[in-house]
Design a protein around this motif. Structure first.
Motif, PDB file in Angstrom:
ATOM      1  N   ASN A 232      41.403  40.430 -10.871  1.00  0.00           N
ATOM      2  CA  ASN A 232      39.986  40.175 -11.110  1.00  0.00           C
ATOM      3  C   ASN A 232      39.177  40.195  -9.818  1.00  0.00           C
ATOM      4  O   ASN A 232      39.712  39.991  -8.737  1.00  0.00           O
ATOM      5  CB  ASN A 232      39.808  38.820 -11.795  1.00  0.00           C
ATOM      6  N   PHE A 233      37.892  40.409  -9.956  1.00  0.00           N
ATOM      7  CA  PHE A 233      36.937  40.382  -8.850  1.00  0.00           C
ATOM      8  C   PHE A 233      37.234  41.449  -7.801  1.00  0.00           C
ATOM      9  O   PHE A 233      36.975  41.267  -6.625  1.00  0.00           O
ATOM     10  CB  PHE A 233      36.876  38.993  -8.194  1.00  0.00           C
TER      11      PHE A 233
ATOM     12  N   CYS B 145      35.889  44.304   0.298  1.00  0.00           N
ATOM     13  CA  CYS B 145      35.520  45.701   0.050  1.00  0.00           C
ATOM     14  C   CYS B 145      36.614  46.378  -0.747  1.00  0.00           C
ATOM     15  O   CYS B 145      37.700  45.840  -0.898  1.00  0.00           O
ATOM     16  CB  CYS B 145      35.273  46.435   1.357  1.00  0.00           C
ATOM     17  N   PHE B 146      36.296  47.557  -1.257  1.00  0.00           N
ATOM     18  CA  PHE B 146      37.317  48.371  -1.895  1.00  0.00           C
ATOM     19  C   PHE B 146      38.036  49.131  -0.788  1.00  0.00           C
ATOM     20  O   PHE B 146      37.393  49.827  -0.004  1.00  0.00           O
ATOM     21  CB  PHE B 146      36.693  49.330  -2.910  1.00  0.00           C
ATOM     22  N   PRO B 147      39.356  49.004  -0.688  1.00  0.00           N
ATOM     23  CA  PRO B 147      40.090  49.658   0.399  1.00  0.00           C
ATOM     24  C   PRO B 147      39.995  51.182   0.322  1.00  0.00           C
ATOM     25  O   PRO B 147      40.077  51.759  -0.748  1.00  0.00           O
ATOM     26  CB  PRO B 147      41.526  49.200   0.212  1.00  0.00           C
ATOM     27  N   GLY B 148      39.838  51.796   1.482  1.00  0.00           N
ATOM     28  CA  GLY B 148      39.816  53.244   1.573  1.00  0.00           C
ATOM     29  C   GLY B 148      41.156  53.809   1.993  1.00  0.00           C
ATOM     30  O   GLY B 148      41.321  55.013   2.124  1.00  0.00           O
ATOM     31  N   GLY B 149      42.119  52.955   2.214  1.00  0.00           N
ATOM     32  CA  GLY B 149      43.456  53.369   2.632  1.00  0.00           C
ATOM     33  C   GLY B 149      44.289  52.136   2.913  1.00  0.00           C
ATOM     34  O   GLY B 149      43.837  51.010   2.730  1.00  0.00           O
ATOM     35  N   PRO B 150      45.517  52.300   3.369  1.00  0.00           N
ATOM     36  CA  PRO B 150      46.387  51.155   3.632  1.00  0.00           C
ATOM     37  C   PRO B 150      45.968  50.407   4.905  1.00  0.00           C
ATOM     38  O   PRO B 150      45.208  50.917   5.723  1.00  0.00           O
ATOM     39  CB  PRO B 150      47.765  51.789   3.806  1.00  0.00           C
TER      40      PRO B 150
ATOM     41  N   LYS C  81      38.998  40.925  -1.692  1.00  0.00           N
ATOM     42  CA  LYS C  81      38.343  40.792  -2.994  1.00  0.00           C
ATOM     43  C   LYS C  81      36.939  41.359  -2.853  1.00  0.00           C
ATOM     44  O   LYS C  81      36.077  40.757  -2.220  1.00  0.00           O
ATOM     45  CB  LYS C  81      38.282  39.330  -3.425  1.00  0.00           C
ATOM     46  N   ALA C  82      36.717  42.525  -3.444  1.00  0.00           N
ATOM     47  CA  ALA C  82      35.447  43.223  -3.297  1.00  0.00           C
ATOM     48  C   ALA C  82      34.271  42.394  -3.802  1.00  0.00           C
ATOM     49  O   ALA C  82      33.188  42.416  -3.218  1.00  0.00           O
ATOM     50  CB  ALA C  82      35.499  44.563  -4.017  1.00  0.00           C
TER      51      ALA C  82
END
Length: 153
Positions: A77-78, A55-60, A49-50
């Motif tokens: 959400n979130f 964080c926002f995933p950059g890959g799998p 949950k960013a």
């Protein structure tokens, strides 16, 4: 005078960001991988949950203990990102890696016990017994033992 104060405040803010930004970029993002102990071939779940320290995933999510990388298929959400995957059949301890879109990497451990999940094929085989209903349904909606009303008073 006001111009000097504004410039001073701007320089102070820039200095604070220079000190804070590297510290936040090196923190380990919060994310979940579980359950931590699984039987061979069972399903595992990953979530971050960013907005809550993730964080926002950059890959799998990748690992030698996964049958295939965990793709992010669940959102919410979130800044929630989640996904399911299956573990390998070989017992052992494995490390899974999450790569964030800002370049940070984080790891979590999980264990494959080698005990396969319970299967329905292990049940005793034999002919299935047919179940015959007791009684027959009556017309008029007799579900609760009530008879149709008569209107001849």
């Amino acid at each position: 005078m006001l111009k000097k104060v504004m410039i001073g405040a701007f320089v102070l803010e820039a200095a604070q960001l220079a000190v804070i930004a590297p510290a936040t970029a090196t923190t380990d993002p919060s994310w979940y991988l579980g359950p931590s102990e699984l039987g061979s071939g069972e399903q595992i779940y990953a979530e971050t949950k960013a907005a809550a320290g993730g964080c926002f995933p950059g890959g799998p999510v990748t690992s030698p203990g996964l049958a295939a990388p965990i793709q992010w298929t669940v959102g919410g959400n979130f800044g929630t990102h989640g996904g399911f995957g299956n573990v390998v059949k070989t017992p052992g301890e494995y490390v899974a890696t999450l790569t964030c879109s800002d370049g940070r990497k984080s790891t979590r451990m999980f264990t494959v016990t080698g005990v396969p999940p319970k299967s329905t094929a292990a049940r005793a085989k034999g002919p299935q017994v047919a179940v015959k209903p007791v009684g027959t349904p009556r017309p008029g909606g007799d579900a609760f033992g009530l008879r149709p009303m008569a209107w001849d008073w």
